[in-house]
Design a protein around this motif. Structure first.
Motif, mmCIF file in Angstrom:
data_model
loop_
_atom_site.group_PDB
_atom_site.id
_atom_site.type_symbol
_atom_site.label_atom_id
_atom_site.label_comp_id
_atom_site.label_asym_id
_atom_site.label_seq_id
_atom_site.Cartn_x
_atom_site.Cartn_y
_atom_site.Cartn_z
ATOM 1 N N SER A 90 0.883 -1.177 0.073
ATOM 2 C CA SER A 90 -0.108 -0.318 -0.092
ATOM 3 C C SER A 90 0.880 1.316 0.153
ATOM 4 O O SER A 90 2.036 1.380 -0.595
ATOM 5 N N TYR A 91 0.400 2.014 0.773
ATOM 6 C CA TYR A 91 1.350 3.580 0.482
ATOM 7 C C TYR A 91 2.307 3.440 1.778
ATOM 8 O O TYR A 91 2.163 3.728 3.143
ATOM 9 N N GLU A 92 3.642 2.989 1.440
ATOM 10 C CA GLU A 92 4.796 2.956 2.428
ATOM 11 C C GLU A 92 5.006 4.190 3.208
ATOM 12 O O GLU A 92 5.192 3.872 4.261
ATOM 13 N N TRP A 93 4.987 5.259 2.602
ATOM 14 C CA TRP A 93 5.327 6.269 3.435
ATOM 15 C C TRP A 93 4.499 6.660 4.449
ATOM 16 O O TRP A 93 4.586 7.232 5.609
ATOM 17 N N LEU A 94 3.128 6.480 4.199
ATOM 18 C CA LEU A 94 2.047 6.282 5.070
ATOM 19 C C LEU A 94 2.357 5.402 6.555
ATOM 20 O O LEU A 94 2.080 5.857 7.580
ATOM 21 N N GLY A 99 4.613 4.449 11.875
ATOM 22 C CA GLY A 99 5.609 3.592 12.756
ATOM 23 C C GLY A 99 5.512 2.033 12.653
ATOM 24 O O GLY A 99 6.106 1.314 13.372
ATOM 25 N N MET A 100 5.046 1.692 11.122
ATOM 26 C CA MET A 100 5.147 0.356 10.865
ATOM 27 C C MET A 100 6.149 -0.149 10.318
ATOM 28 O O MET A 100 6.218 -1.402 10.246
ATOM 29 N N GLU A 101 7.209 0.531 9.992
ATOM 30 C CA GLU A 101 8.462 0.085 9.662
ATOM 31 C C GLU A 101 8.269 -0.943 8.421
ATOM 32 O O GLU A 101 8.807 -2.236 8.523
ATOM 33 N N MET A 102 7.603 -0.415 7.336
ATOM 34 C CA MET A 102 7.188 -1.338 6.370
ATOM 35 C C MET A 102 8.151 -1.052 5.332
ATOM 36 O O MET A 102 8.475 -0.078 4.700
ATOM 37 N N HIS A 103 8.393 -2.166 4.615
ATOM 38 C CA HIS A 103 9.199 -2.074 3.133
ATOM 39 C C HIS A 103 8.430 -2.833 2.196
ATOM 40 O O HIS A 103 8.331 -4.216 2.228
ATOM 41 N N ASN A 104 7.958 -2.431 1.186
ATOM 42 C CA ASN A 104 6.929 -3.106 0.213
ATOM 43 C C ASN A 104 8.023 -3.596 -0.813
ATOM 44 O O ASN A 104 8.614 -2.736 -1.628
ATOM 45 N N ALA A 105 7.990 -4.983 -0.857
ATOM 46 C CA ALA A 105 8.990 -5.552 -1.939
ATOM 47 C C ALA A 105 8.319 -5.283 -3.563
ATOM 48 O O ALA A 105 7.297 -5.240 -3.709
ATOM 49 N N ASP A 106 9.288 -5.093 -4.364
ATOM 50 C CA ASP A 106 8.990 -5.010 -5.760
ATOM 51 C C ASP A 106 9.249 -6.200 -6.612
ATOM 52 O O ASP A 106 9.110 -6.239 -7.791
ATOM 53 N N GLN A 107 9.838 -7.441 -6.017
ATOM 54 C CA GLN A 107 10.228 -8.663 -6.494
ATOM 55 C C GLN A 107 9.438 -9.547 -5.685
ATOM 56 O O GLN A 107 9.351 -9.609 -4.392
ATOM 57 N N ILE A 108 9.479 -11.064 -6.266
ATOM 58 C CA ILE A 108 8.901 -12.125 -5.544
ATOM 59 C C ILE A 108 10.181 -12.625 -5.034
ATOM 60 O O ILE A 108 11.313 -12.755 -5.594
ATOM 61 N N ILE A 109 10.054 -13.041 -3.659
ATOM 62 C CA ILE A 109 11.178 -13.303 -2.513
ATOM 63 C C ILE A 109 11.071 -14.759 -2.571
ATOM 64 O O ILE A 109 10.097 -15.337 -1.843
ATOM 65 N N PRO A 110 11.864 -15.622 -3.007
ATOM 66 C CA PRO A 110 11.491 -16.965 -3.147
ATOM 67 C C PRO A 110 11.659 -17.527 -1.615
ATOM 68 O O PRO A 110 10.758 -18.576 -1.296
ATOM 69 N N GLU A 111 12.499 -16.973 -0.803
ATOM 70 C CA GLU A 111 12.403 -17.720 0.671
ATOM 71 C C GLU A 111 11.264 -17.319 1.608
ATOM 72 O O GLU A 111 11.211 -17.656 2.471
ATOM 73 N N LEU A 112 10.250 -16.515 0.953
ATOM 74 C CA LEU A 112 9.059 -16.224 1.600
ATOM 75 C C LEU A 112 7.812 -16.829 0.800
ATOM 76 O O LEU A 112 6.704 -16.566 1.202
ATOM 77 N N LEU A 196 -8.841 3.326 2.433
ATOM 78 C CA LEU A 196 -7.680 3.926 1.533
ATOM 79 C C LEU A 196 -6.402 3.000 1.512
ATOM 80 O O LEU A 196 -5.971 2.839 0.537
ATOM 81 N N MET A 197 -6.182 2.283 2.755
ATOM 82 C CA MET A 197 -5.074 1.458 2.504
ATOM 83 C C MET A 197 -5.155 0.226 2.186
ATOM 84 O O MET A 197 -4.471 -0.280 1.140
ATOM 85 N N GLU A 198 -6.565 -0.287 1.911
ATOM 86 C CA GLU A 198 -6.660 -1.535 1.270
ATOM 87 C C GLU A 198 -7.017 -1.398 -0.094
ATOM 88 O O GLU A 198 -6.731 -2.277 -0.992
ATOM 89 N N ARG A 199 -7.614 -0.200 -0.595
ATOM 90 C CA ARG A 199 -7.679 0.092 -2.025
ATOM 91 C C ARG A 199 -6.222 0.176 -2.583
ATOM 92 O O ARG A 199 -5.825 -0.351 -3.567
ATOM 93 N N GLY A 200 -5.324 0.918 -1.526
ATOM 94 C CA GLY A 200 -3.735 0.915 -2.188
ATOM 95 C C GLY A 200 -3.081 -0.224 -2.200
ATOM 96 O O GLY A 200 -2.418 -0.520 -3.212
ATOM 97 N N MET A 201 -3.553 -1.234 -1.266
ATOM 98 C CA MET A 201 -3.049 -2.649 -1.457
ATOM 99 C C MET A 201 -3.291 -3.362 -2.497
ATOM 100 O O MET A 201 -2.567 -3.925 -3.358
#
Length: 219
Positions: A90-94, A99-112, A196-201
């Motif tokens: 969703s909106y990483e900056w928001l 304080g969620m310390e979120m990083h949204n991946a742009d690649q598929i991560i095999p180990e996850l 807002l966040m679910e639509r962004g997701m």
């Protein structure tokens, strides 16, 4: 006189806020609780519905989006969701402003790509965020249902389903449904923020799945 003016101003402000909330509740709520979904999708039975047989009517939200990708191409993005994993798209900056310390991946991560029933899916750092979601139902390539257990751990308090339904060989409907057996009063006040966040997701998942196919998402 100044005190009277301030009291009147406060009254006008309070009335304006009340009218605004009523406008959101009665006029906009039907739209944002079913954003993108057809009437058939809103009313159809979906995986995960059986986990809460009698949800609170006001808890029901069904949103949907069409993605130019197959269920198999979208599924990896769902499996790796969560803080400390692939993010929530969703909106990483928001999210980080909260304080969620979120990083949204742009690649598929095999180990996850391995997720099991009962695995936690966090919204933020442990100890700084609400209790994590738990994986409640996993139907590979078809549906992922997450949720929270009630205080007694005897039943599901709420569920959030991500359901993939193919349209044709290259297009899929991603349906996102919320159901709850219990709700806190603040949940209703926060509904516009949830939307807002679910639509962004949903838009974020579409963008990543389509980009992974070499397509440019048109939002």
């Amino acid at each position: 006189m100044r005190r009277i003016f301030l009291l009147r101003a406060a009254g006008v402000l309070g009335a304006s806020l009340t009218v605004g909330m009523l406008l959101i509740w009665f006029a906009l709520r039907p739209w944002y609780t079913s954003w993108g979904a057809t009437a058939a999708e809103v009313h159809k039975a979906l995986p995960g519905d059986e986990l809460i047989a009698a949800p609170l009517p006001m808890s029901l939200r069904t949103k949907a989006i069409t993605i130019n990708a197959t269920p198999a191409e979208i599924w990896p993005w769902l499996v790796q969701m969560g803080q400390g994993r692939g993010g929530l798209y969703s909106y990483e900056w928001l999210e980080n402003a909260l304080g969620m310390e979120m990083h949204n991946a742009d690649q598929i991560i095999p180990e996850l790509q391995q997720l099991h029933i009962g695995d936690p899916i966090r919204m933020g750092p442990e100890g700084k965020a609400p209790p994590p979601f738990l994986a409640a139902q996993i139907l590979p390539g078809r549906a992922l249902v997450i949720g929270h257990r009630n205080a007694q751990k005897s039943a599901w308090r709420d569920t959030y389903a991500f359901v993939l339904q193919p349209i044709d060989a290259g297009h899929t409907r991603l349906i996102h449904r919320n159901r709850a057996a219990e709700q806190f009063g603040i949940d209703r006040a926060l509904e516009p923020g949830y939307f807002l966040m679910e639509r962004g997701m949903l838009l974020g998942i579409r963008q990543r799945a389509e980009r992974n196919r070499g397509l440019v998402a048109q939002q």
